[in-house]
Structures are given as C-alpha cells and as structure tokens.
Design an enzyme around this catalytic site. Structure first.
Site, PDB file in Angstrom:
ATOM      1  N   HIS A  18       0.865  -1.421  -0.009  1.00 21.81           N
ATOM      2  CA  HIS A  18       0.052   0.125   0.308  1.00 21.81           C
ATOM      3  C   HIS A  18       0.829   1.214  -0.046  1.00 21.81           C
ATOM      4  CE1 HIS A  18      -4.061   2.277   1.438  1.00 21.81           C
ATOM      5  NE2 HIS A  18      -2.661   3.349   1.078  1.00 21.81           N
ATOM      6  N   HIS A  20       1.643   6.087  -1.219  1.00 21.57           N
ATOM      7  CA  HIS A  20       1.083   6.532  -2.637  1.00 21.57           C
ATOM      8  C   HIS A  20       2.216   7.291  -3.503  1.00 21.57           C
ATOM      9  CE1 HIS A  20      -2.911   6.754  -0.702  1.00 21.57           C
ATOM     10  NE2 HIS A  20      -2.696   6.308   0.039  1.00 21.57           N
ATOM     11  N   LYS A 104      -9.553  -0.721  -5.875  1.00 21.08           N
ATOM     12  CA  LYS A 104      -9.210   0.033  -4.597  1.00 21.08           C
ATOM     13  C   LYS A 104     -10.493   0.475  -4.431  1.00 21.08           C
ATOM     14  CE  LYS A 104      -7.896   2.150  -0.936  1.00 21.08           C
ATOM     15  NZ  LYS A 104      -6.978   2.494   0.174  1.00 21.08           N
ATOM     16  N   HIS A 141     -10.103   0.867   1.867  1.00 21.41           N
ATOM     17  CA  HIS A 141      -9.785   1.656   3.148  1.00 21.41           C
ATOM     18  C   HIS A 141     -11.311   1.388   3.984  1.00 21.41           C
ATOM     19  CE1 HIS A 141      -8.772   5.405   5.075  1.00 21.41           C
ATOM     20  NE2 HIS A 141      -9.891   5.061   5.250  1.00 21.41           N
ATOM     21  N   HIS A 179      -4.912  -0.681   5.933  1.00 21.04           N
ATOM     22  CA  HIS A 179      -3.206  -0.341   7.163  1.00 21.04           C
ATOM     23  C   HIS A 179      -5.152  -0.372   8.245  1.00 21.04           C
ATOM     24  CE1 HIS A 179      -6.860   2.482   5.317  1.00 21.04           C
ATOM     25  NE2 HIS A 179      -5.962   3.047   4.499  1.00 21.04           N
ATOM     26  N   ASP A 252       1.621   2.289   3.202  1.00 28.95           N
ATOM     27  CA  ASP A 252       0.586   3.784   3.108  1.00 28.95           C
ATOM     28  C   ASP A 252       1.313   5.147   3.271  1.00 28.95           C
ATOM     29  OD1 ASP A 252      -2.009   5.115   3.085  1.00 28.95           O
ATOM     30  OD2 ASP A 252      -2.548   4.815   4.886  1.00 28.95           O
TER      31      ASP A 252
HETATM   32  O1  DOR Z   1      -3.525   9.089   5.835  1.00 32.24           O
HETATM   33  C1  DOR Z   1      -4.035   9.287   4.553  1.00 32.24           C
HETATM   34  N1  DOR Z   1      -3.218   9.714   3.539  1.00 32.24           N
HETATM   35  N2  DOR Z   1      -5.178   8.129   4.343  1.00 32.24           N
HETATM   36  C2  DOR Z   1      -5.217   8.090   3.356  1.00 32.24           C
HETATM   37  O2  DOR Z   1      -6.317   7.199   3.169  1.00 32.24           O
HETATM   38  C3  DOR Z   1      -4.796   8.200   2.406  1.00 32.24           C
HETATM   39  C4  DOR Z   1      -3.785   9.394   1.891  1.00 32.24           C
HETATM   40  C5  DOR Z   1      -3.378  10.205   1.590  1.00 32.24           C
HETATM   41  O3  DOR Z   1      -3.702   9.884   0.000  1.00 32.24           O
HETATM   42  O4  DOR Z   1      -2.477  11.885   1.474  1.00 32.24           O
HETATM   43 ZN    ZN Z   2      -3.431   5.074   1.417  1.00 34.66          ZN
END
Ligand code: DOR
Ligand code: ZN
Length: 350
Positions: A18, A20, A104, A141, A179, A252
C-alpha cells in the site's frame, strides 16, 4: 540463535502492499525512497483526477517506470479506483492484461481525494462479482464516513456495517483491509479463514493517539485512519510479529509537503518510505521477533496476492543509531520523514 542476539539479518527483498507515489515532481522525489529497498508496491490510485480506467492505470504505470532511478529494479502493481460508474468489463480487461493487480475501494469522503468513491455499495456489485470470478483482490479503506460516527470508531463501525454484509454477499471476493488500526480489525481477520487479509503500516505499529495530541498537536503524526489508543497499537504489533500469513506490510507512505501538513486544516498522511525497514526492524527486535520480519514484509503479501516472493534479498545490520534526513526535498516543497521518536539501530546494508 535467539532472536535477541541477532545483529545481522538477510531477508527476501520486501514489497510494500500500500503506497502513495503521487505524480509529477512529487513522484520523482519519493519513488527512489521506495525503490532503494522494495521490489514491488501496490500503488494507490487517489490522484487528482483518480486513476479509474485501465487506460489511466497504464499511463500512470508508464510515468512511474520512467521515474525509477537508473540501476534500481521496481515493479509497480497498479490499482483502479472504484467508482459507482466503473465498468466491470474494463476491470476484467485490465486484470487480464496485467495492467491492474487490484481495485481500491474508498468510501466517498473517507480521506484524501476520495470524493469520487463509493456511496451506494449496490451500484458496484457487478464489479465486485467480476472480481470474485477472476480472483482480483479488493483493497478497502475501511472507515465509515458518517459525520455522526466518532472518528476513532469509524473502522470498527465499518467492519460491522459495511464489510461483514459485503463479504456475505460476495464471499468469493478477496479482500485486503488496509492500514488496520484496531483490535477489532485484527480480531475480524483472525476469525475469518478465507479471502481476507490486512495490511499494517509502519507508523501504526509505533504511534498511538497520544503521539498526535498530547503535549501539543503534531500534524506529522496525523493520518487516516487516525492512530487509536495504546491497546490497539499493541494488538497491531502482536499481529505483525506473529507470522500469521493474513497480516503483511502496507506502509501507506503518503507524502504531503510541509506547508500542506502544517496549516489550520492539514492533510492526512505520514511519509515513511525512507526509514520504514529500520523502523520495522526496531519494532520486531523490541518484540523479540526479528525472525518474523521476513514473513511480514516479504512473504505474506505475495502469498495472498498469488505472486512469487522476490528472489533478491536485503541485509539488515544492527549497529550505532542510523541517521535519516528530517525531510526530503521535492519539486513541490519539503516532505517530512516520519520520526519514530526513538533511535533506530538497524540499517539496510546491502
Ligand atoms: O493518511 C492518509 N493519507 N490516509 C489515506 O487513506 C490517504 C493518504 C493520502 O493519500 O494522503
Ligand atoms: Zn493510503
């Protein structure tokens, strides 16, 4: 040798289930922090606009591949952002062509860029049915978004009100609860023997809600789902170090620039890509279970996703405290690196 005496550990190269990466300048700056240690990652689709179609996922994958540093080998495993108008046949085609690994699900409004997420779960039922048929996992999520539900209860309520009914309707669907932050989620996964797993982040193994709020507000510890009380953190650590195949790493790691974090309404997200392996080694060693780190970071994830573990390895060595930059520089501004609040003694040496 007992785990506590180990000072060197070689494990299969880890994957991040997971992650970003964002896009553009941010992507270029954060991607090397992941490819340094990780072989593969499940890439979150919450760009603006989101990565909804097979075509968008393919184009995003190309942009990621173009940003992989020379000499690093990295495979992005793409996800499609589920909307109420997602075409089941596009999902089927993306999976068959190896473009998308998972889909997702963001309940609408749950977190950063989730406005096009799902409000009415019946509307996405045809997509879920196709996914169950082809064995494509749904990454969830798991938080309800109702304003009247306390933010600390949103994961537990989601399990009872959304996830259990959904899994009853589509029992063959493979689901990853992402998460997880509560004992409730750990118990639910442990009590379920088929088609359900959970990822655990680095930071949720380390912080509880006091870290965010006691002694002054700490925006760099704010993420979603928000960290819960200490008893929940302890339950997460127990699950992670247990070796149970249903729990694996999904960092995450979610970069936001400092100006976006440090404001009256700051963004949710903690950037852990840089020091995740050192943080995890410290947590596992403190629990006397460093020998289970490989299961959590390198073996359980591929097993659930039906992929082979990586052939390559990394070695972690214990020594003097490791230093990390407080932040990384990006073309969009500085991004603060997660500070676990204690010394890290394990470094990735090769
Ligand atoms: O803390 C988070 N940031 N939780 C999420 O689910 C998304 C993520 C983000 O994209 O910044
Ligand atoms: Zn995330």
């Amino acid at each position: 040798m007992p785990d506590r005496d180990l000072t060197r550990l070689t494990i299969r190269r880890p994957d991040d289930w997971h992650l970003h990466l964002r896009d553009g300048e941010m992507l270029k700056a954060v991607l090397p922090e992941t490819t340094r240690h990780f072989a593969r990652a499940i890439i979150m689709p919450n760009l603006v606009p989101p990565v909804v179609t097979s075509q968008q996922a393919e184009a995003y994958r190309d942009r990621i591949m173009a940003a992989v540093p020379e000499g690093d080998s990295f495979t992005p495993l793409m996800t499609l952002y589920l909307t109420e108008s997602t075409d089941p046949e596009d999902v089927r085609a993306a999976h068959a062509a190896g473009i998308a690994t998972a889909v997702k699900l963001y309940p609408a409004g749950a977190t950063t860029n989730s406005a096009s997420g799902v409000r009415d779960f019946e509307k996405v039922r045809p997509v879920l049915d196709v996914m169950a048929e082809i064995g494509m996992p749904l990454c969830v999520h798991g938080e309800v978004t109702d304003n009247e539900i306390d933010i600390f209860d949103r994961e537990a309520v989601f399990i009872d009100k959304v996830l259990k009914p959904l899994r009853k309707k589509v029992p063959d669907l493979k689901v990853v609860m992402e998460h997880v932050t509560t004992q409730n989620a750990i118990d639910y996964v442990r009590d379920t023997h088929k088609n359900l797993a959970a990822t655990i982040t680095t930071h949720h193994l380390i912080i509880n809600r006091n870290h965010i709020l006691a002694g002054g507000i700490k925006p760099h510890f704010y993420c979603l789902p928000v960290a819960k009380r200490e008893a929940h953190r302890v339950a997460l650590v127990q699950a992670a170090v247990s070796g149970d195949k249903r729990f694996f790493l999904g960092t995450d790691s979610a970069p936001h620039t400092d100006p976006n974090k440090l404001q009256a309404c700051g963004c949710a997200g903690i950037f852990t890509a840089t020091n995740t392996m050192s943080c995890l080694a410290e947590v596992f060693a403190a629990a006397g279970r460093i020998g289970k780190l490989e299961d959590f970071a390198s073996l359980n994830g591929p097993r659930f996703y039906g992929l082979p573990p990586n052939e390559a390895t990394i070695t972690l060595t214990k020594g003097d405290p490791v230093t990390y930059p407080a932040h990384i520089t990006t073309g969009e501004g500085p991004v603060t690196v997660f500070d676990p609040g204690f010394d890290l003694h394990w470094r990735v040496t090769d």
